[in-house]
Design a protein around this motif. Structure first.
Motif: not given
Length: 527
Positions: A5, A140, A157, A166, A168, A171, A508
């Protein structure tokens, strides 16, 4: 698996008692004992914490001091941390874990020393209780601006609560792109397990992203008879089924009201979605009532939801007419039995008569053992994240008759016998004068997470409260961060905190491909 993150720094572990710059490395031998309590941020005085939580780094607030020492003591182990004039205590993670292991089921005693021009002083000691029960390791949430913004610079996140890492999950675009702007929201998991999850994409690339293990795809839950696509979701605890609300939602911007934004529904219904068949049908579709925020009981035999009955004068009202009557919408909590063989629902039963109290309820959440119903209660409406009146309330379901019979408690062999039904009550020790909302349980039922605006009234942050075996919620504490000032610098609100036992399995990049480069598969509508 995930991207790191941009909002948090990866932890760097150092030796606890080795001098770093001019930091003190031991407690002073001579000092003046004060009767004052120390001011620290975050405030961890008298809280109860999990035995697997990340270090409780904090900052001492004392402008008259230029150095600090914190001494944390369990039964036989003492941990000492020094700080310079910034007052920030950075606890070594290895030493912290050793300390919590010894203090499990007991308490830590914390002493804070401050070096002033006249010498060292010691504030009144305080304690931190360490519970026996751990918290689920992963949390989350969505990070989003606290006010009305375009669909940009927001995402989902996942934080490892045992450390400061942390990751991702997904996004959206980091800058404004008119043809590419999209919102992501309503992430939800099946029974604290990330193998099955979902989240919505709104505006460009719209659809509902469904995840099964390491695979993901996008579906469109639409039909002429459905108000909008699926909104607030709840996974059945064991079967590949999801109940959604479908909401015709709008925002009202007040000119004089201190709470500037009001989110309200013009209409809302409940939908039943079969993941494997990719089919959807209505559960409730009524003009006079607005049903929202569905929630399955942990045994999958009961569905809870919120509903507000429209006054006759507002049955055919448009959005603008409802807007001026925003404070007349009061939601109650209902329950419906569910038959898994026929996949049908029984008649609704009123569980929480919030309107009878002159209040409005939202976001029902049932404890993993099925005994307690946790919900948010405010003065009106259902989007309590904006309402200062919003507090967490609790009802003991084991003392509430259900369909005329004693209510079965999940995980036991016999029904819990009720005698006198109890009324819901606020979680006084966990609540605050600011908005407390969007809460969830840990999988063992011993921890409650919530989004609270108690620090400054503007940004919602994650707070955690211990819920003991006597049904009592303890003083909530702020989610620990590597830098105690992290939440001061981060101009984002935490939204919908959800605990899980494991990290999300899909990557991701996979999710980005599904969102940006695949079309939604329409769900078949069943009458």
């Amino acid at each position: 698996m995930f991207q790191k993150s941009p909002y948090i720094t990866v932890i760097v572990v150092g030796l606890l008692l080795v001098c770093c710059g001019s930091k003190p490395t031991s407690a002073p031998s001579t000092f003046t004992a004060l009767t004052d309590s120390v001011h620290i941020f975050p405030d961890y005085h008298g809280v109860t914490i999990p035995p697997n939580i990340a270090p409780l780094n904090f900052m001492v607030e004392d402008d008259d001091a230029d150095a600090f020492v914190v001494e944390m003591k369990a039964t036989s182990t003492t941990l000492v941390v020094g700080a310079t004039s910034d007052g920030k205590i950075d606890i070594d993670s290895v030493a912290w874990r050793q300390l919590l292991t010894e203090a499990k089921g007991k308490a830590l005693t914390v002493k804070v020393y401050a070096q002033r021009s006249t010498g060292w002083v010691c504030y009144q000691p305080f304690t931190i209780d360490v519970a026996e029960e751990p918290i689920d390791a992963f949390l989350s949430y969505r990070l989003i601006e606290p006010g009305y913004e375009l669909y940009r610079q927001l995402g989902l996140y996942q934080r490892n609560l045992t450390n400061f890492q942390e990751a991702v999950i997904y996004e959206n675009n980091r800058s404004f792109e008119n043809d590419n702007n999209h919102c992501v929201n309503c992430h939800n998991y099946q029974n604290y397990d990330t193998k099955r999850m979902l989240f919505h994409v709104r505006a460009a690339h719209g659809g509902t992203v469904m995840v099964n293990g390491t695979e993901a795809h996008k579906v469109a839950i639409r039909h002429d008879s459905i108000l909008t696509s699926g909104v607030y979701p709840s996974w059945h605890p064991t079967q590949p089924l999801v109940v959604f609300s479908t909401n015709k939602t709008g925002q009202v911007f007040h000119m004089y009201h201190p709470e500037k934004i009001e989110v309200l529904d013009e209409a809302s219904d409940l939908l039943f979605y079969d993941v494997e068949a990719n089919s959807v049908r209505h559960i409730l579709r009524t003009k006079e009532a607005m049903e929202t925020f569905p929630c399955w009981a942990p045994d999958g035999k009961t569905l809870y939801y919120c509903s507000a009955t429209l006054p006759p004068s507002l049955l055919n009202a448009e959005g603008s007419e409802l807007a001026v009557k925003y404070d007349s919408l009061l939601y109650n909590i209902y329950a419906m039995p569910y038959d898994s063989l026929t996949r049908t629902f029984g008649e609704p039963q009123l569980v929480v008569d919030a309107a009878g109290m002159g209040k409005s309820a939202s976001v029902p959440r049932v404890s993993p053992d099925g005994r307690y119903l946790l919900f948010t209660l405010g003065d009106y409406g259902q989007f309590h994240i904006w309402h200062k009146s919003a507090d967490l309330w609790l009802m003991d379901l084991s003392r509430v008759p259900y369909m005329g019979q004693p209510r079965p408690i999940h995980g036991t062999t016999e029904s819990h016998i009720w005698d006198t039904p109890t009324q819901p009550a606020p979680l006084t020790d966990a609540n605050s004068p600011a908005a407390d909302s969007y809460h969830g349980w840990s999988s063992n039922g011993r921890w409650i997470v919530m989004a609270s605006r108690r620090i400054d009234g503007n940004y919602s942050r994650v707070f955690i409260s211990y819920f003991d075996r006597n049904g009592h919620a303890h003083r909530a504490f702020l989610l620990p961060q590597r830098d105690p000032e992290h939440n001061t610098y981060l101009l984002k609100s935490y939204n919908v905190p959800e605990l899980t036992k494991s990290p999300v399995h899909v990557t991701t990049e996979q999710l980005k491909h599904v969102v940006l480069h695949t079309e939604s598969t329409p769900a078949a509508y069943e009458n």
